[in-house]
Design an enzyme around this catalytic site. Structure first.
Site, mmCIF file in Angstrom:
data_model
loop_
_atom_site.group_PDB
_atom_site.id
_atom_site.type_symbol
_atom_site.label_atom_id
_atom_site.label_comp_id
_atom_site.label_asym_id
_atom_site.label_seq_id
_atom_site.Cartn_x
_atom_site.Cartn_y
_atom_site.Cartn_z
ATOM 1 C CE LYS A 39 -3.543 -2.082 2.957
ATOM 2 N NZ LYS A 39 -4.163 -1.988 4.325
ATOM 3 N N GLY A 40 2.056 1.165 0.472
ATOM 4 C CA GLY A 40 2.847 2.353 0.795
ATOM 5 C C GLY A 40 3.057 3.341 -0.339
ATOM 6 C CD GLU A 95 8.386 -1.026 -2.641
ATOM 7 O OE1 GLU A 95 7.618 -0.319 -1.974
ATOM 8 O OE2 GLU A 95 8.556 -2.229 -2.426
ATOM 9 C CG ASP A 96 6.420 2.818 0.694
ATOM 10 O OD1 ASP A 96 6.784 1.792 0.089
ATOM 11 O OD2 ASP A 96 5.917 2.780 1.825
ATOM 12 C CG ASP A 99 13.951 -1.181 5.912
ATOM 13 O OD1 ASP A 99 15.136 -1.308 6.214
ATOM 14 O OD2 ASP A 99 13.069 -1.035 6.781
ATOM 15 C CE LYS A 127 14.438 2.550 7.551
ATOM 16 N NZ LYS A 127 13.682 1.764 8.566
ATOM 17 C CG PHE A 148 9.440 2.126 12.031
ATOM 18 C CD1 PHE A 148 9.538 0.892 11.409
ATOM 19 C CD2 PHE A 148 8.207 2.762 12.075
ATOM 20 C CE1 PHE A 148 8.412 0.286 10.857
ATOM 21 C CE2 PHE A 148 7.073 2.171 11.530
ATOM 22 C CZ PHE A 148 7.184 0.922 10.917
ATOM 23 C CB VAL A 149 10.492 6.796 8.170
ATOM 24 C CG1 VAL A 149 11.786 7.410 8.647
ATOM 25 C CG2 VAL A 149 10.747 5.787 7.058
ATOM 26 C CG ASP A 155 1.844 0.802 7.591
ATOM 27 O OD1 ASP A 155 2.819 0.562 6.846
ATOM 28 O OD2 ASP A 155 1.273 -0.070 8.266
ATOM 29 N NE ARG A 161 -1.057 2.164 4.882
ATOM 30 C CZ ARG A 161 -0.052 1.311 4.679
ATOM 31 N NH1 ARG A 161 1.053 1.722 4.101
ATOM 32 N NH2 ARG A 161 -0.143 0.042 5.037
HETATM 33 C C1 PRP Z 1 7.042 -1.777 2.906
HETATM 34 C C2 PRP Z 1 7.356 -0.909 1.702
HETATM 35 C C3 PRP Z 1 8.112 -1.837 0.789
HETATM 36 C C4 PRP Z 1 8.818 -2.753 1.765
HETATM 37 C C5 PRP Z 1 10.255 -2.356 1.873
HETATM 38 O O1 PRP Z 1 5.907 -2.526 2.678
HETATM 39 O O2 PRP Z 1 6.194 -0.432 1.097
HETATM 40 O O3 PRP Z 1 7.254 -2.561 -0.061
HETATM 41 O O4 PRP Z 1 8.171 -2.622 3.026
HETATM 42 O O5 PRP Z 1 10.925 -3.126 2.829
HETATM 43 P P1 PRP Z 1 12.124 -4.119 2.502
HETATM 44 O O6 PRP Z 1 13.087 -3.407 1.597
HETATM 45 O O7 PRP Z 1 12.712 -4.396 3.856
HETATM 46 O O8 PRP Z 1 11.563 -5.345 1.855
HETATM 47 P P2 PRP Z 1 5.046 -3.234 3.853
HETATM 48 O O9 PRP Z 1 5.368 -4.683 3.892
HETATM 49 O O10 PRP Z 1 5.227 -2.464 5.128
HETATM 50 O O11 PRP Z 1 3.567 -3.085 3.291
HETATM 51 P P3 PRP Z 1 2.754 -1.710 3.012
HETATM 52 O O12 PRP Z 1 3.391 -1.030 1.813
HETATM 53 O O13 PRP Z 1 1.370 -2.186 2.724
HETATM 54 O O14 PRP Z 1 2.826 -0.847 4.255
#
Ligand code: PRP
Length: 175
Positions: A39-40, A95-96, A99, A127, A148-149, A155, A161
């Protein structure tokens, strides 16, 4: 609210405009298929595509690996896929945040098997200190510290969000 501002609304909007202009230049004469990772991505992608002056289509996929936790489970769960084939298309994954890199690495491998004309990545945030899988980020907004942002689509346990800026959630915050 226990949130420490990190990137302001103005800084985000300026950067999103720059990214859109760069993407527009790089894909001149081509059509783009912009695929957001829900969703991000939803706020970033909505703003980004309005700065891309090209014919484009939008699609979405949903993967998750965090659940309600602040740390990646390490397992990427594929919840739903694109609605149109990506074969022979110029695909830009949006992607948002990148990480650990596990999610985008998984998606790049998965998408590559479908033979797109090209496949690139655009992420608002990176990150690097947390990298477990190194990936090339073709278009990047901001490099951030290992905190943690939340906000601007990101979220914690489904909340925050809607913040128009990106902030750091204090260590002891509860959902
Ligand atoms: C978050 C973000 C990326 C992923 C990045 O998604 O949107 O898709 O984590 O993290 P990584 O590099 O450690 O894999 P999340 O699983 O939190 O789902 P969301 O987008 O629905 O919040």
């Amino acid at each position: 609210m226990p949130v420490i501002p990190l990137i302001s609304q103005e800084e985000i909007q300026q950067k999103v405009q720059e990214l859109g202009q760069k993407i527009t230049q790089d894909y001149q004469g081509k059509e783009l298929d912009v695929v957001g990772v829900l969703k991000g991505c939803f706020l970033f992608m909505a703003d980004l595509i309005r700065h891309i002056q090209l014919p484009l289509t939008c699609d979405f996929i949903r993967v998750s690996s965090y659940g309600d936790q602040k740390v990646s489970s390490g397992v990427v769960r594929f919840d739903f896929d694109v609605t149109q084939p990506i074969t022979n298309k110029h695909v830009l994954l949006v992607e948002d945040i990148i990480d650990t890199g596990l999610t985008i690495n998984y998606l790049l491998q998965n998408f590559q098997t479908r033979n797109p004309a090209s496949l690139k990545v655009c992420s608002l945030l990176h990150k690097p200190e947390n990298t477990r899988k190194k990936v090339q980020i073709d278009y990047l907004g901001f490099t951030i510290p290992n905190k943690f942002v939340i906000g601007y689509g990101l979220d914690f346990a489904g909340k925050y969000r809607n913040l128009p800026y990106v902030g750091i959630l204090e260590e002891d915050a509860e959902p």
